[in-house]
Design an enzyme around this catalytic site. Structure first.
Site, PDB file in Angstrom:
ATOM      1  CD  GLU A  39      -3.056  -0.935   0.182  1.00  0.00           C
ATOM      2  OE1 GLU A  39      -3.108   0.130  -0.468  1.00  0.00           O
ATOM      3  OE2 GLU A  39      -3.861  -1.869   0.021  1.00  0.00           O
ATOM      4  NE  ARG A  44      -3.829   2.915  -0.526  1.00  0.00           N
ATOM      5  CZ  ARG A  44      -5.064   2.922  -0.048  1.00  0.00           C
ATOM      6  NH1 ARG A  44      -5.601   4.057   0.330  1.00  0.00           N
ATOM      7  NH2 ARG A  44      -5.761   1.809   0.063  1.00  0.00           N
ATOM      8  CG  ASP A  68      -6.470  -7.059  -7.042  1.00  0.00           C
ATOM      9  OD1 ASP A  68      -5.416  -7.397  -6.470  1.00  0.00           O
ATOM     10  OD2 ASP A  68      -7.198  -6.133  -6.624  1.00  0.00           O
ATOM     11  CD  GLU A  73     -11.192  -1.459  -7.645  1.00  0.00           C
ATOM     12  OE1 GLU A  73     -10.137  -1.239  -6.999  1.00  0.00           O
ATOM     13  OE2 GLU A  73     -12.332  -1.167  -7.193  1.00  0.00           O
TER      14      GLU A  73
END
Length: 633
Positions: free
Chosen positions: A187, A191, A336, A510
């Protein structure tokens, strides 16, 4: 274009109003100017004539308010329900029936401004923002800039100069990575590192977007964003100091120390370990520091040497031995972005690394073979899961996260060109035709996940009715209707199932991401229209009163919805950005010139040059795709 004023607002109970009043009271001594106070504690000691003047002013205000509300208007106006007040009436839209995409894009900018300004007013510098309670919270003692850094490139693209200057000032004066804090390797990479690098790219290559008055002083070629990114990356790279080279799930920033996951017996999520390559490779290109490249590339080799069947990988890897853990195969959470980064690594280096395109194509064929099926009775195309392995039962479950996939398929087919341009190439094939059709079908299913919910905002997880045994890719099935009949008894609704624990909406991007890619690549206007419908639902049900920002929902299937009271950083970093790009001209971030990371941060495509190369080769495989001499998993 005219549209109705919202009839239903989120349920802001008295408890939340008390929290708001408390927050305003606490700001009063700090010079808060946004919410005036009508009297001071010494009011009771004022002379009588001042009291009369005060009450006279109140009376005038009441009369004016009644006039504005139509108290003396015609019966038709008076009969409008009180619930017609809009939490998003601050967005000014014309009454014209003609679609004005620039006007719609400006509405997205206004939603961003309200989101950012509410954060700036109530939670500046904090990593979390709770817009209903109007409070913030940090993830580290001094804050990590979670919302600020994630928003940088959105502000640049939207030309928000003054807001960007404030953010840049905070980064310059307040941000430090020297904190004794464990952070998520993945993360923080996508980010924070991704946000800083994309801001550097946009500010450098497009200086007229949100222009700076002056740059930072310092060494030639350096700037604030790149300096902070390099410092952070050096700390994050310590996660890769595992026995296998697979990164640990967490890093202590101050101690430069990787930390195994506290769950799953120390295993890392596959998506997390294999979805940091775009960021570190771009940083390596910027700095010339090859070790950034080598560390993240090594993980790709480790994964491929595990001999994944049909290109599909389990959702856990172990940093100790580099082996996959378990047999759960899915394109939702923990799986994903591995697939997303396969094709994007190929595109990032100007298609100079065909190894990643090869891996992408194998994985897409594997998805078709093992995960694609069709719903009943309508025949929508879905991507299911194999929680117990490819030889076990297919689960008809789709995380909203899976909805990144159709846009990524379209991007892979055309390489970022429009479909019309790609069709003219001698390489266009029937497989490309079939893949584009699959992208259209899955995008429609993702749109249905929104239409199914009462608020028009998708649930976190949706299940589907499927045949037993399930139909596989290409088998005859019903052709679903082109549109979703709004009748609550429409037959298409029998295909969708949302369980009670999955009804929340987290402002995820998404589906918007795929709409953006599908619009840019196909030019089909319906994808823009679907995005506009989604945006109106966000305004209708997630806008907080009094320009308080936007919040996720604890239950998106009731009206009014139950709120979650949290504004995710990806609401600004991705959802609003993809909407802005969806309504923009195609020359803003052209898809054949950039790649966007899994947090929506744009990086340039580049040629590797003499310093960088693909430092590994795939081991020989037989006709079935299995490693020669290795047992089939």
């Amino acid at each position: 274009m005219a549209f109705n004023v919202p009839r239903h607002l989120p349920d802001f109970g008295s408890q939340n109003r008390d929290l708001e009043d408390h927050a305003w009271s606490s700001l009063r001594g700090a010079g808060a100017r946004d919410k005036p106070f009508t009297y001071t504690p010494s009011y009771k000691n004022r002379p009588l004539w001042r009291k009369k003047r005060f009450f006279g002013g109140i009376t005038m205000l009441v009369v004016f308010a009644l006039y504005m509300l139509g108290f003396w208007s015609s019966p038709e106006v008076k009969s409008k329900p009180a619930t017609a007040k809009s939490a998003w009436s601050w967005i000014g839209m014309s009454n014209s029936d003609k679609v004005d995409w620039e006007e719609r894009r400006q509405a997205v900018v206004e939603a961003f401004q309200v989101s950012w300004d509410a954060y700036e007013r109530y939670a500046w510098g904090y990593d979390e923002f709770h817009p209903v309670a109007k409070t913030g919270k940090n993830m580290a003692p001094q804050g990590l800039g979670w919302i600020i850094i994630d928003s940088l490139d959105t502000m640049i693209l939207m030309n928000q100069t003054s807001r960007l200057q404030h953010a840049r000032q905070w980064i310059s004066e307040s941000l430090t990575w020297e904190q004794n804090q464990d952070v998520s390797t993945f993360e923080t990479t996508i980010r924070m590192l991704g946000g800083l690098l994309s801001a550097h790219y946009l500010q450098t290559e497009f200086p007229n977007l949100a222009p700076l008055e002056e740059d930072d002083e310092g060494a030639a070629g350096e700037d604030l964003y790149l300096e902070k990114a390099k410092d952070l990356a050096d700390r994050l790279l310590s996660a890769f100091e595992s026995p296998s080279g697979v990164p640990y799930s967490s890093v202590n920033l101050e101690k430069f120390k990787g930390i195994p996951s506290h769950d799953d017996q120390g295993a890392a999520s596959t998506a997390e370990a294999l979805s940091v390559q775009l960021e570190f490779k771009y940083l390596a290109k910027l700095t010339g520091e090859k070790y950034f490249w080598d560390k993240v590339e090594k993980v790709m080799e480790i994964a491929d040497d595990n001999n994944p069947r049909d290109g599909l990988v389990p959702i856990y890897m172990h940093p100790i031995n580099g082996e996959f853990k378990g047999e759960n195969i899915r394109l939702g959470s923990r799986g994903d972005s591995y697939y997303e980064y396969l094709i994007k690594q190929y595109l990032q280096t100007n298609k100079e690394e065909p190894i990643y395109q090869e891996m992408w194509k194998e994985s897409l064929a594997g998805v078709r073979k093992h995960l694609v099926t069709y719903t009943e009775p309508s025949g929508y195309t879905i991507i299911g899961e194999r929680p117990s392995g490819l030889n076990k039962a297919l689960s008809p479950k789709m995380d909203h996260l899976v909805c990144f996939y159709p846009g990524t398929i379209a991007l892979a087919v055309t390489g970022g060109l429009t479909e019309a341009e790609a069709r003219k190439l001698p390489t266009w094939s029937q497989q490309d035709e079939d893949d584009m059709q699959l992208a259209h079908e899955i995008t429609q299913t993702c749109w249905g996940m929104y239409k199914y919910m009462a608020t028009g905002l998708a649930a976190e997880i949706t299940y589907f009715n499927i045949a037993k045994p399930p139909l596989m890719d290409g088998q005859p099935h019903n052709v679903p209707p082109a549109t979703f009949d709004p009748d609550p008894d429409a037959s298409w609704r029998k295909d969708f199932i949302v369980k009670n624990n999955d009804q929340h909406n987290l402002q995820r991007p998404e589906t918007l991401e795929s709409l953006f890619y599908m619009w840019r690549i196909t030019g089909d206007i319906k994808y823009r229209e679907w995005g506009w419908e989604m945006f109106k639902s966000f305004l209708e049900y997630e806008a907080v009163e009094d320009k308080g920002g936007f919040t996720g929902l604890a239950n998106a299937n009731t009206i009014p919805p139950r709120i979650k009271d949290n504004m995710e950083s990806f609401w600004i970093a991705e959802s609003l950005k993809y909407l802005y790009l969806l309504f923009s001209d195609d020359d803003l971030l052209p898809l054949d010139k950039v790649v966007l990371n899994t947090e929506g941060h744009p990086f340039p495509r580049f040629s590797m040059g003499p310093l960088f190369s693909t430092g590994w080769q795939r081991k020989p495989r037989d006709a079935n795709g299995d490693l020669v001499g290795e047992p089939t998993p």
